[in-house]
Design a protein around this motif. Structure first.
Motif, PDB file in Angstrom:
ATOM      1  N   LEU A 103       2.382   2.266  10.018  1.00 33.41           N
ATOM      2  CA  LEU A 103       1.502   1.849   8.916  1.00 33.41           C
ATOM      3  C   LEU A 103       0.978   0.441   9.163  1.00 33.41           C
ATOM      4  CD1 LEU A 103       3.645   3.213   5.961  1.00 33.41           C
ATOM      5  CD2 LEU A 103       1.277   3.899   6.424  1.00 33.41           C
ATOM      6  N   HIS A 104       1.858  -0.435   9.600  1.00 26.00           N
ATOM      7  CA  HIS A 104       1.437  -1.819   9.864  1.00 26.00           C
ATOM      8  C   HIS A 104       0.447  -1.881  11.016  1.00 26.00           C
ATOM      9  CE1 HIS A 104       2.006  -5.661  12.117  1.00 26.00           C
ATOM     10  NE2 HIS A 104       1.576  -6.094  10.966  1.00 26.00           N
ATOM     11  N   ALA A 105       0.716  -1.141  12.083  1.00 25.90           N
ATOM     12  CA  ALA A 105      -0.218  -1.143  13.215  1.00 25.90           C
ATOM     13  C   ALA A 105      -1.595  -0.648  12.780  1.00 25.90           C
ATOM     14  CB  ALA A 105       0.328  -0.272  14.348  1.00 25.90           C
ATOM     15  N   GLY A 106      -1.605   0.239  11.796  1.00 27.96           N
ATOM     16  CA  GLY A 106      -2.874   0.789  11.311  1.00 27.96           C
ATOM     17  C   GLY A 106      -3.502  -0.011  10.186  1.00 27.96           C
ATOM     18  N   GLY A 107      -2.929  -1.152   9.849  1.00 32.83           N
ATOM     19  CA  GLY A 107      -3.568  -2.038   8.887  1.00 32.83           C
ATOM     20  C   GLY A 107      -3.051  -1.951   7.464  1.00 32.83           C
ATOM     21  N   HIS A 108      -2.003  -1.199   7.226  1.00 33.87           N
ATOM     22  CA  HIS A 108      -1.454  -1.105   5.876  1.00 33.87           C
ATOM     23  C   HIS A 108      -0.297  -2.091   5.688  1.00 33.87           C
ATOM     24  CE1 HIS A 108      -3.061   2.797   3.921  1.00 33.87           C
ATOM     25  NE2 HIS A 108      -3.987   2.222   4.659  1.00 33.87           N
ATOM     26  N   ARG A 109       0.132  -2.191   4.424  1.00 33.85           N
ATOM     27  CA  ARG A 109       1.226  -3.110   4.105  1.00 33.85           C
ATOM     28  C   ARG A 109       2.346  -2.321   3.420  1.00 33.85           C
ATOM     29  NH1 ARG A 109       0.705  -9.144   1.436  1.00 33.85           N
ATOM     30  NH2 ARG A 109       2.269 -10.022   2.804  1.00 33.85           N
ATOM     31  N   PRO A 110       3.260  -1.802   4.217  1.00 36.80           N
ATOM     32  CA  PRO A 110       4.336  -0.988   3.637  1.00 36.80           C
ATOM     33  C   PRO A 110       5.475  -1.827   3.080  1.00 36.80           C
ATOM     34  CG  PRO A 110       4.570  -1.072   6.009  1.00 36.80           C
ATOM     35  CD  PRO A 110       3.319  -1.852   5.674  1.00 36.80           C
ATOM     36  N   LEU A 111       6.231  -1.200   2.207  1.00 36.05           N
ATOM     37  CA  LEU A 111       7.508  -1.721   1.721  1.00 36.05           C
ATOM     38  C   LEU A 111       8.540  -0.632   1.980  1.00 36.05           C
ATOM     39  CD1 LEU A 111       9.045  -3.832  -0.329  1.00 36.05           C
ATOM     40  CD2 LEU A 111       8.718  -1.982  -1.956  1.00 36.05           C
ATOM     41  N   ILE A 112       9.716  -1.038   2.425  1.00 38.46           N
ATOM     42  CA  ILE A 112      10.803  -0.078   2.618  1.00 38.46           C
ATOM     43  C   ILE A 112      11.795  -0.235   1.466  1.00 38.46           C
ATOM     44  CG2 ILE A 112      12.778   0.519   4.090  1.00 38.46           C
ATOM     45  CD1 ILE A 112      11.067  -0.279   6.512  1.00 38.46           C
ATOM     46  N   LEU A 113      12.156   0.871   0.860  1.00 39.43           N
ATOM     47  CA  LEU A 113      13.030   0.859  -0.313  1.00 39.43           C
ATOM     48  C   LEU A 113      14.198   1.800  -0.046  1.00 39.43           C
ATOM     49  CD1 LEU A 113      13.286  -0.021  -3.355  1.00 39.43           C
ATOM     50  CD2 LEU A 113      11.945   2.004  -3.912  1.00 39.43           C
ATOM     51  N   ILE A 114      15.357   1.222   0.253  1.00 44.99           N
ATOM     52  CA  ILE A 114      16.520   2.030   0.628  1.00 44.99           C
ATOM     53  C   ILE A 114      17.794   1.395   0.060  1.00 44.99           C
ATOM     54  CG2 ILE A 114      15.513   2.973   2.751  1.00 44.99           C
ATOM     55  CD1 ILE A 114      16.936   0.787   4.334  1.00 44.99           C
ATOM     56  N   GLN A 115      18.919   2.017   0.334  1.00 42.52           N
ATOM     57  CA  GLN A 115      20.202   1.464  -0.091  1.00 42.52           C
ATOM     58  C   GLN A 115      20.903   0.822   1.112  1.00 42.52           C
ATOM     59  OE1 GLN A 115      23.548   4.090  -1.296  1.00 42.52           O
ATOM     60  NE2 GLN A 115      23.284   3.264  -3.345  1.00 42.52           N
ATOM     61  N   ASN A 116      21.851  -0.052   0.847  1.00 45.25           N
ATOM     62  CA  ASN A 116      22.557  -0.739   1.942  1.00 45.25           C
ATOM     63  C   ASN A 116      23.251   0.233   2.895  1.00 45.25           C
ATOM     64  OD1 ASN A 116      24.383  -0.090  -0.088  1.00 45.25           O
ATOM     65  ND2 ASN A 116      25.441  -2.067  -0.067  1.00 45.25           N
ATOM     66  N   THR A 117      23.761   1.322   2.371  1.00 44.98           N
ATOM     67  CA  THR A 117      24.407   2.312   3.243  1.00 44.98           C
ATOM     68  C   THR A 117      23.419   2.826   4.293  1.00 44.98           C
ATOM     69  OG1 THR A 117      23.842   3.915   1.542  1.00 44.98           O
ATOM     70  CG2 THR A 117      26.104   3.113   1.568  1.00 44.98           C
ATOM     71  N   LEU A 151      -0.368   2.958  -5.014  1.00 50.88           N
ATOM     72  CA  LEU A 151       0.769   3.112  -4.095  1.00 50.88           C
ATOM     73  C   LEU A 151       0.876   4.534  -3.574  1.00 50.88           C
ATOM     74  CD1 LEU A 151       3.767   1.305  -5.857  1.00 50.88           C
ATOM     75  CD2 LEU A 151       2.430   0.480  -3.906  1.00 50.88           C
ATOM     76  N   ARG A 152       1.163   4.655  -2.294  1.00 49.91           N
ATOM     77  CA  ARG A 152       1.539   5.964  -1.754  1.00 49.91           C
ATOM     78  C   ARG A 152       3.044   5.956  -1.538  1.00 49.91           C
ATOM     79  NH1 ARG A 152      -1.876   8.193   2.694  1.00 49.91           N
ATOM     80  NH2 ARG A 152      -1.714   6.079   3.443  1.00 49.91           N
ATOM     81  N   LEU A 153       3.702   6.987  -1.969  1.00 52.00           N
ATOM     82  CA  LEU A 153       5.144   7.133  -1.738  1.00 52.00           C
ATOM     83  C   LEU A 153       5.365   8.038  -0.539  1.00 52.00           C
ATOM     84  CD1 LEU A 153       6.575   7.648  -5.345  1.00 52.00           C
ATOM     85  CD2 LEU A 153       6.266   5.542  -4.050  1.00 52.00           C
ATOM     86  N   THR A 161       0.817  -1.213   0.000  1.00 52.29           N
ATOM     87  CA  THR A 161       0.000   0.000   0.000  1.00 52.29           C
ATOM     88  C   THR A 161       0.852   1.267   0.000  1.00 52.29           C
ATOM     89  OG1 THR A 161      -0.062  -0.113   2.418  1.00 52.29           O
ATOM     90  CG2 THR A 161      -1.939  -1.075   1.215  1.00 52.29           C
ATOM     91  N   ASP A 162       2.012   1.179   0.645  1.00 52.33           N
ATOM     92  CA  ASP A 162       2.852   2.367   0.825  1.00 52.33           C
ATOM     93  C   ASP A 162       4.315   1.970   0.611  1.00 52.33           C
ATOM     94  OD1 ASP A 162       0.859   4.337   2.609  1.00 52.33           O
ATOM     95  OD2 ASP A 162       0.628   2.201   3.049  1.00 52.33           O
ATOM     96  N   VAL A 163       5.048   2.792  -0.096  1.00 52.03           N
ATOM     97  CA  VAL A 163       6.489   2.589  -0.248  1.00 52.03           C
ATOM     98  C   VAL A 163       7.196   3.704   0.518  1.00 52.03           C
ATOM     99  CG1 VAL A 163       8.443   2.455  -1.842  1.00 52.03           C
ATOM    100  CG2 VAL A 163       6.213   1.484  -2.495  1.00 52.03           C
ATOM    101  N   VAL A 164       7.878   3.311   1.580  1.00 51.33           N
ATOM    102  CA  VAL A 164       8.615   4.277   2.390  1.00 51.33           C
ATOM    103  C   VAL A 164      10.056   4.220   1.905  1.00 51.33           C
ATOM    104  CG1 VAL A 164       9.005   5.111   4.723  1.00 51.33           C
ATOM    105  CG2 VAL A 164       7.113   3.534   4.285  1.00 51.33           C
ATOM    106  N   TRP A 165      10.556   5.343   1.421  1.00 54.45           N
ATOM    107  CA  TRP A 165      11.801   5.216   0.667  1.00 54.45           C
ATOM    108  C   TRP A 165      12.674   6.450   0.728  1.00 54.45           C
ATOM    109  CZ3 TRP A 165      12.911   6.471  -4.888  1.00 54.45           C
ATOM    110  CH2 TRP A 165      12.231   7.628  -5.294  1.00 54.45           C
ATOM    111  N   LEU A 166      13.918   6.210   0.427  1.00 51.91           N
ATOM    112  CA  LEU A 166      14.865   7.290   0.202  1.00 51.91           C
ATOM    113  C   LEU A 166      15.612   6.946  -1.081  1.00 51.91           C
ATOM    114  CD1 LEU A 166      16.895   9.083   2.938  1.00 51.91           C
ATOM    115  CD2 LEU A 166      17.813   8.814   0.659  1.00 51.91           C
ATOM    116  N   PRO A 167      15.593   7.820  -2.043  1.00 51.28           N
ATOM    117  CA  PRO A 167      16.190   7.483  -3.337  1.00 51.28           C
ATOM    118  C   PRO A 167      17.668   7.143  -3.213  1.00 51.28           C
ATOM    119  CG  PRO A 167      15.005   9.567  -3.446  1.00 51.28           C
ATOM    120  CD  PRO A 167      15.077   9.180  -2.003  1.00 51.28           C
ATOM    121  N   ASP A 168      18.096   6.172  -4.015  1.00 49.88           N
ATOM    122  CA  ASP A 168      19.532   6.021  -4.175  1.00 49.88           C
ATOM    123  C   ASP A 168      19.866   6.299  -5.627  1.00 49.88           C
ATOM    124  OD1 ASP A 168      19.661   3.476  -5.653  1.00 49.88           O
ATOM    125  OD2 ASP A 168      18.901   2.612  -3.804  1.00 49.88           O
ATOM    126  N   SER A 169      21.089   6.076  -5.980  1.00 45.97           N
ATOM    127  CA  SER A 169      21.592   6.611  -7.247  1.00 45.97           C
ATOM    128  C   SER A 169      20.915   6.031  -8.481  1.00 45.97           C
ATOM    129  CB  SER A 169      23.097   6.386  -7.328  1.00 45.97           C
ATOM    130  OG  SER A 169      23.388   5.021  -7.117  1.00 45.97           O
TER     131      SER A 169
END
Lengths: 172, 197
Positions: free
Chosen positions: A65-79, A47-49, A24-32
């Motif tokens: 988000l999960h506690a409130g019933g949504h299904r987030p995905l986290i999108l980040i870099q290894n750093t 999708l909500r970004l 439902t939601d993508v929680v993210w910080l752009p990488d290169s």
């Protein structure tokens, strides 16, 4: 075989797996190298970004988000994942959040010697935290994304997908 | 300067059906609440994350008011979160900040630039459309109904008296009445989501 679908992880493939798994939601910080995926996600109405300024923020947001019933995905870099250690501990592992983190594997190579320390410590970091992970390098590996979602749900724990090709879309 | 218990008591009268994330005000809120299953007293899963958790909750439950009692030590650790919240602009999100000017749970050492930082200004600068600051209970109590009548995101900085703890952590008495798992489980049931994900 040297077909584009086997040598690249296409952003369309990643988006398809997100949708198939009810994100439902993508929680993210752009990488290169995420811009192609960003453009696709932005155009996807289901999708909500949620952009963050530091990767650790994604963990507490995902927990809420999960506690409130949504299904987030986290999108980040290894750093950023390594920067987020305490948030992963407290907000994801400590709160039993069944979330998938798609983590850009900066520095990953199958060839020669790994010179980027971001790659050197990535899997060691995950092992230290006891977080299971799957490496995805091309569309042929993409079913592992769904495996990660299913495992997160079954175990009520975070699961990582290490993205060895970072959705570059260069083959468009 | 206000006492946290007193300002939470003033808020309790206006709580309505709001979901309350009491943050570091939890030790007082658990004694004041009349709707425990809508409370999310998590203690301190990892410092700096209360605002993110409450934001996620507000975005997932847009039809329900979410009230957060954050702290200045937490938000200083996550100032960028203000920009994220302002960009998402949840109309159901009310962000109160308990500013005691110190790290009370570690002995009361001052936070950086403790007496000078204007948190309401930071919030407004990050993009919150409405931000307020109060140092006196009477003024806060008087303004509270009007603040809660406005759409979020709203930011309210509150100067509070420090309640410094010097006892070793292992010897401190627990104020939590439920485990974190139980808190989230109770909330999900309250919201009609079932107890597990």
């Amino acid at each position: 075989m040297n077909d584009a679908s086997t040598v690249a992880l296409n952003p369309e493939t990643v988006l398809t797996h997100m949708k198939q798994n009810g994100v439902t939601d993508v929680v993210w910080l752009p990488d290169s190298e995420t811009n192609w995926l960003y453009l696709l996600m932005k155009a996807e109405p289901s999708l909500r970004l949620i952009g963050v300024t530091r990767e650790g923020h994604a963990c507490s947001i995902a927990a809420g988000l999960h506690a409130g019933g949504h299904r987030p995905l986290i999108l980040i870099q290894n750093t950023g994942m390594m920067e987020s250690g305490d948030s992963i501990r407290g907000w994801l592992l400590g709160m039993n959040v069944p979330v998938v983190l798609m983590v850009g594997y900066r520095g990953w190579t199958r060839h020669g010697v790994t010179t980027d320390t971001a790659a050197t410590y990535t899997e060691r970091f995950l092992m230290a935290f006891g977080i299971n992970y799957y490496l995805v390098e091309s569309d042929a590996d993409a079913p592992r994304i769904t495996v990660a979602f299913e495992e997160a749900q079954r175990t009520q724990r975070p699961v990582v997908v290490l993205v060895g090709d970072e959705y570059h879309g260069f083959n468009r | 300067m206000m006492h946290t218990a007193e300002l939470l008591s003033a808020f309790a009268a206006h709580r309505g059906n709001a979901i309350v994330v009491p943050g570091r005000g939890g030790r007082h809120w658990v004694k004041l609440t009349t709707h425990e299953t809508r409370d999310v007293p998590l203690g301190d899963p990892a410092m700096g994350g209360h605002a993110g958790f409450a934001l996620g909750l507000a975005l997932a439950q847009p039809g329900r008011r979410v009230v957060l009692f954050d702290s200045e030590g937490d938000i200083l650790m996550s100032l960028g979160m203000l920009a994220t919240i302002a960009e998402q602009a949840p109309a159901n999100f009310y962000h109160f900040l308990l500013d005691n000017e110190c790290y009370a749970t570690t002995g009361g050492q001052p936070v950086p630039n403790a007496t000078t930082v204007a948190y309401d200004v930071l919030a407004r600068g990050a993009g919150y459309p409405r931000a307020f600051a109060f140092t006196e209970l009477a003024e806060f109590s008087h303004a509270l109904p009007a603040i809660l009548a406005q759409p979020g995101p709203v930011f309210v900085a509150l100067k509070v008296l420090p309640e410094v703890e010097n006892t070793p952590i292992g010897r401190r008495s627990r104020w939590q009445t439920r485990t974190r798992d139980k808190v989230v489980q109770d909330l999900r049931i309250e919201l009609g989501l079932g107890g597990a994900a």
